[in-house]
Design a protein around this motif. Structure first.
Motif, short mmCIF file in Angstrom:
data_model
loop_
_atom_site.label_atom_id
_atom_site.label_comp_id
_atom_site.label_asym_id
_atom_site.label_seq_id
_atom_site.Cartn_x
_atom_site.Cartn_y
_atom_site.Cartn_z
N ILE A 193 -14.86 11.14 -49.85
CA ILE A 193 -15.71 11.79 -48.84
C ILE A 193 -16.14 10.78 -47.78
O ILE A 193 -16.12 11.06 -46.57
CB ILE A 193 -16.95 12.42 -49.50
CG1 ILE A 193 -16.53 13.50 -50.51
CG2 ILE A 193 -17.88 13.01 -48.45
CD1 ILE A 193 -15.79 14.67 -49.92
N LYS A 194 -16.51 9.56 -48.22
CA LYS A 194 -16.93 8.53 -47.27
C LYS A 194 -15.77 8.11 -46.36
O LYS A 194 -15.95 7.91 -45.15
CB LYS A 194 -17.48 7.32 -48.02
CG LYS A 194 -18.12 6.28 -47.09
CD LYS A 194 -18.75 5.16 -47.87
CE LYS A 194 -19.52 4.22 -46.94
NZ LYS A 194 -18.73 3.74 -45.80
N GLN A 195 -14.58 7.99 -46.94
CA GLN A 195 -13.40 7.65 -46.12
C GLN A 195 -13.18 8.70 -45.04
O GLN A 195 -12.90 8.37 -43.88
CB GLN A 195 -12.17 7.55 -47.01
CG GLN A 195 -12.09 6.30 -47.87
CD GLN A 195 -10.89 6.32 -48.80
OE1 GLN A 195 -10.00 7.16 -48.65
NE2 GLN A 195 -10.88 5.42 -49.77
N GLU A 209 -15.22 8.06 -57.45
CA GLU A 209 -13.96 8.13 -56.71
C GLU A 209 -14.00 9.27 -55.69
O GLU A 209 -13.50 9.13 -54.57
CB GLU A 209 -12.79 8.34 -57.69
CG GLU A 209 -12.47 7.10 -58.51
CD GLU A 209 -10.98 6.96 -58.77
OE1 GLU A 209 -10.19 7.76 -58.25
OE2 GLU A 209 -10.62 6.03 -59.52
N LYS A 262 -20.44 18.24 -50.70
CA LYS A 262 -21.01 17.41 -49.64
C LYS A 262 -20.37 17.75 -48.29
O LYS A 262 -19.19 18.08 -48.23
CB LYS A 262 -20.80 15.93 -49.96
CG LYS A 262 -21.63 15.43 -51.13
CD LYS A 262 -21.49 13.94 -51.30
CE LYS A 262 -22.45 13.43 -52.37
NZ LYS A 262 -22.35 11.97 -52.53
N ASN A 268 -16.71 10.55 -54.26
CA ASN A 268 -17.62 10.14 -53.17
C ASN A 268 -16.94 9.16 -52.22
O ASN A 268 -17.19 9.18 -51.00
CB ASN A 268 -18.89 9.51 -53.76
CG ASN A 268 -19.81 10.54 -54.36
OD1 ASN A 268 -19.79 11.72 -53.97
ND2 ASN A 268 -20.64 10.13 -55.31
N ALA A 269 -16.08 8.30 -52.78
CA ALA A 269 -15.35 7.35 -51.93
C ALA A 269 -14.41 8.09 -50.98
O ALA A 269 -14.27 7.72 -49.81
CB ALA A 269 -14.57 6.37 -52.80
N SER A 288 -17.80 21.89 -47.20
CA SER A 288 -16.56 21.89 -47.98
C SER A 288 -15.90 23.26 -47.94
O SER A 288 -14.67 23.36 -47.97
CB SER A 288 -16.88 21.50 -49.43
OG SER A 288 -17.91 22.32 -49.96
N GLU A 290 -15.39 10.73 -43.83
CA GLU A 290 -16.51 10.66 -42.88
C GLU A 290 -16.27 9.54 -41.87
O GLU A 290 -16.47 9.71 -40.66
CB GLU A 290 -17.81 10.42 -43.65
CG GLU A 290 -19.06 10.45 -42.82
CD GLU A 290 -19.63 11.85 -42.68
OE1 GLU A 290 -20.18 12.13 -41.59
OE2 GLU A 290 -19.53 12.64 -43.63
N ASP A 291 -15.84 8.39 -42.39
CA ASP A 291 -15.60 7.24 -41.51
C ASP A 291 -14.42 7.49 -40.57
O ASP A 291 -14.40 7.00 -39.43
CB ASP A 291 -15.33 5.98 -42.34
CG ASP A 291 -16.55 5.56 -43.14
OD1 ASP A 291 -17.67 6.00 -42.80
OD2 ASP A 291 -16.39 4.81 -44.13
N PHE A 319 -19.35 16.02 -55.47
CA PHE A 319 -18.83 15.58 -54.17
C PHE A 319 -18.11 16.68 -53.41
O PHE A 319 -17.94 16.57 -52.19
CB PHE A 319 -17.93 14.35 -54.32
CG PHE A 319 -16.69 14.54 -55.16
CD1 PHE A 319 -15.56 15.13 -54.63
CD2 PHE A 319 -16.65 14.11 -56.48
CE1 PHE A 319 -14.42 15.28 -55.38
CE2 PHE A 319 -15.52 14.27 -57.25
CZ PHE A 319 -14.39 14.85 -56.69
N VAL A 322 -18.90 16.86 -44.56
CA VAL A 322 -18.18 15.76 -43.95
C VAL A 322 -18.23 15.95 -42.44
O VAL A 322 -17.70 16.94 -41.92
CB VAL A 322 -16.71 15.72 -44.42
CG1 VAL A 322 -16.00 14.53 -43.80
CG2 VAL A 322 -16.63 15.66 -45.93
#
Length: 757
Positions: A320-322, A315, A376, A317-318, A383, A324-325, A373, A378
């Motif tokens: 972080i990806k959001q 969750e 990481k 990582n998700a 962070s 990033e996107d 996470f 972004v």
């Protein structure tokens, strides 16, 4: 004189004439046949007969014969009456008969031991023989129990099976019969264990193995756990009602092994209903049940905690990806991201506290997940930087908006400190936070209570060294107010000139800022000299270093249409004031007059002649500044605003705008410096090298001699509270310390180091 003669000795046969009728009467009473109760005289008569036979002088003492007769009575009764009556019964009726006969045997032992009581007083004690009670019980065990316990055991197991399948059974009967197993152990539990418990546990294991195989195929994870929990509850009730208490841990272990341990992986990973699905769907009751079931099993919670860690990590990582996107042009919505991470932490901390009963294993799992996470990057931002920026926005808004809820901000501060604990590069956070704190403090966008609150919490969590510089910065701001008050008092009797505000900073606490030999207008020079005179009176041996790049000035521009107040930087003010005595200046004349670097002068002139507000007209007209340009004061400038803040950071706007100006107010209040992420990282790397050096020397000074691996591990352990040291950097610092004669290699073992005193 006539002599008294001793009575004639009584033989065992003669005594039996009196004893046997009493024994037979007792048997008939116990069998339920019509028979009157014993009269007191009958009891006393039998006791007296046995007493007299026992006190006769040898060789007429009949104690041994009476002892043997007592045992024979029980043996004969067990073989010819009790055993046949039990063996002719089956199933539950056999258990009832066995229970009845066992109760009769205990009564018979109690009565006959009274008749033969004198044997227990002297004979059995002196000869170290079993007591009368023990003889009666042993006879039942040897001649009845040993012949029926196997069949009895089978019946008990069958009844337990019926109860497990939901049928009603006579629990009191089972308790009486199983007590018989225990009591026939004569003080030891071993007979119960050997004759019943071992077989019962084997049957239980087989039963629950079959149940488990069927349930795991048919049921969802929650349904399976409900059945497992119910089974454990029923087995514990079974122990409480009729099994021996010593059976409980063994029976529970069997149920746990077959219903939980052996199927743990399959159960926890069940598709659409396993541990991850329960976490995903917020099934708190089912998660609590899972914790209860596996908590009682040694290492049973480890796979649950592992699944919890993986789910939280996924969750995070998700998120972080959001982020990033969603990042645009390298800009991260840190407010959204950090808020979501805080919400995620609150959610799963509630799981740890409630569903998992504050278990340390789940605290550790949560920490490990967030450490993965939360460290990481972004869109290139660490962070540590994102969290520092989040705090900056939070406190700037709190400083500007007095209606903010203090309790909400305090709660957010607590969450920030928790998140920081998961970040490995805490020193990087400190540096970013310190720079942003400086901007808030110097620009007046802060709330003193909130700033001190987070520093107190950070200090409590990470130590005084973590916050020492930032605490010094906050203290400086209070001292600066005192200095300003004193300065205003000092100049109140002097001719009124330019309003002048100074913030005195302690060099060691604050970030380093760009300095320059700017040529100030005479009005500013006079102000500075006045403050120097005041400061020299108040302090000794302290030198002021003026940082013009941080100052702002309020000027009044005298334009043809109307006067307009301009809020500009000190650099911009110096350039604008150069036009007080002349309308036109070349680039080279401005460069010499204000003594700025080419880069700074270009930025200033661009903001005054090419940006939104064009206070200067540039020839030739273009969007770039060159060394051959000429600048003229724009007296025709007009704007509907009466106050304009001029920024040097925007280079795109096109409008034509105008000014003529006279300086009236100077404020030596800093403008926020441009954040230089690369410089912050470089500064932190430099500080890390110093920290590693200090740690290595400190370790070697106390240990004198250490192998390489141990030195590195101890260094990592010491520094990991602030940052995660890079092993390669540690090795480089060791080599550097060797070249500087702090350490040396052992001549016999090059991988061992010695401290050079």
């Amino acid at each position: 004189m006539a002599s008294r003669q001793n009575p004639k000795p009584m033989t065992i046969d003669e005594g039996s004439v009196h004893i046997d009728p009493a024994v037979n009467k007792l048997k008939r009473i116990l069998e339920g046949k019509p028979e009157p109760d014993f009269l007191p005289g009958e009891y006393i008569g039998n006791y007296t007969t046995i007493y007299n036979m026992c006190i006769q002088k040898p060789p007429h003492d009949q104690s041994q014969e009476l002892y043997d007769k007592y045992g024979g009575i029980f043996e004969d009764y067990a073989k010819h009456t009790v055993l046949p009556s039990i063996m002719e019964k089956h199933d539950e009726y056999m258990l009832r008969e066995l229970s009845r006969r066992w109760d009769i045997n205990k009564i018979m032992v109690r009565w006959l031991s009274r008749f033969f009581f004198y044997l227990d007083r002297y004979f059995t004690v002196r000869r170290s023989l079993p007591s009368l009670t023990e003889v009666g019980m042993t006879s039942f065990r040897d001649h009845v129990y040993n012949n029926v316990h196997f069949n009895v055991k089978q019946v008990i197991i069958a009844l337990v099976h019926k109860e497990r399948e939901g049928q009603q059974i006579d629990r009191a009967l089972l308790k009486n019969v199983l007590d018989l197993f225990v009591e026939n152990g004569m003080g030891s539990i071993k007979r119960y264990e050997d004759d019943f418990e071992d077989f019962f546990l084997q049957e239980s294991a087989s039963y629950y193995s079959r149940r488990s195989s069927r349930w795991i195929q048919e049921d969802s994870c929650p349904e399976y756990m409900i059945k497992a929990e119910e089974s454990l509850k029923k087995e514990k009730e079974r122990v409480a009602h009729y099994l021996h208490s010593g059976t409980e841990p063994k029976l529970v272990d069997i149920v746990q092994t077959h219903l939980l341990v052996l199927v743990a992986k399959q159960l926890l990973e069940k598709e659409n209903s396993g541990c991850s699905a329960l976490l995903r769907d917020d099934k708190t009751d089912d998660l609590s049940r899972m914790y209860r079931l596996y908590h009682a099993i040694p290492k049973g919670l480890e796979p649950v905690a592992a699944a919890f860690r993986l789910h939280v990590t996924a969750e995070g990582n998700a998120l972080i990806k959001q982020a990033e996107d969603a990042a645009t042009s390298g800009s991260v919505e840190e407010q959204v991201l950090v808020r979501k991470i805080i919400d995620l932490h609150d959610k799963y901390m509630a799981y740890v506290m409630d569903c998992f009963q504050n278990d340390t294993l789940f605290h550790k799992a949560l920490k490990e997940a967030f450490e993965i996470f939360c460290n990481k990057k972004v869109a290139g931002s660490s962070s540590a930087e994102l969290l520092a920026t989040f705090c900056d926005n939070l406190f700037r808004k709190a400083g500007n908006d007095k209606s903010n809820d203090d309790s909400t901000i305090e709660s957010t501060i607590d969450n920030v400190v928790k998140l920081l604990d998961y970040i490995s590069d805490k020193d990087l956070f400190v540096e970013f936070y310190r720079k942003k704190l400086a901007r808030r403090l110097l620009f007046g966008r802060f709330n003193d209570d909130h700033e001190r609150s987070i520093l107190t919490k950070l200090k409590g969590q990470f130590g005084g060294q973590f916050t020492s510089k930032m605490e010094g910065m906050v203290t400086d701001m209070q001292l600066a107010k005192d200095h300003q008050t004193g300065f205003e008092e000092h100049i109140k009797n002097l001719p009124k000139g330019v309003d002048f505000t100074v913030t005195v900073l302690t060099t060691g606490f604050w970030p380093s800022y760009k300095t320059s030999d700017l040529n100030l207008p005479v009005e500013m020079v006079n102000c500075i000299e006045s403050f120097k005179a005041y400061y020299a009176i108040k302090t000794n041996h302290k030198r002021l270093m003026w940082i013009y790049s941080l100052g702002t000035c309020n000027l009044t521009g005298r334009f043809d249409s109307k006067p307009i107040e301009l809020i500009v930087s000190t650099y911009q003010a110096a350039v604008l004031c150069a036009f007080n005595n002349t309308d036109i200046l070349t680039y080279q004349e401005l460069l010499e007059q204000v003594n700025l670097s080419h880069e700074d002068l270009v930025r200033v002139l661009h903001s005054l002649s090419c940006a939104k507000y064009k206070f200067l007209n540039k020839q030739p007209a273009s969007k770039t500044i060159s060394k051959t340009d000429t600048f003229e004061f724009n007296s025709k400038f007009t704007d509907k605003m009466r106050r304009i803040k001029v920024c040097m950071r925007k280079f795109k706007k096109k409008k034509k705008e105008k000014t003529k100006l006279i300086m009236i107010v100077v404020k030596q209040v800093p403008l926020p410096p441009v954040d230089d992420r690369k410089k912050v990282v470089e500064d932190v790397d430099k500080d890390r090298r110093y920290a590693i050096d200090a740690s290595l020397v400190r370790i070697m000074k106390s240990r004198k001699v250490l192998p390489h691996q141990q030195l590195v591990s101890e260094c990592v352990e010491q520094l990991s509270r602030m940052f995660k040291p890079d092993i390669k950097m540690i090795k480089k610092r060791i080599e550097d310390l060797i070249t500087r004669d702090y350490l040396e290699r052992d001549t016999e073992n090059p991988s061992t180091f010695k401290y050079v005193a």
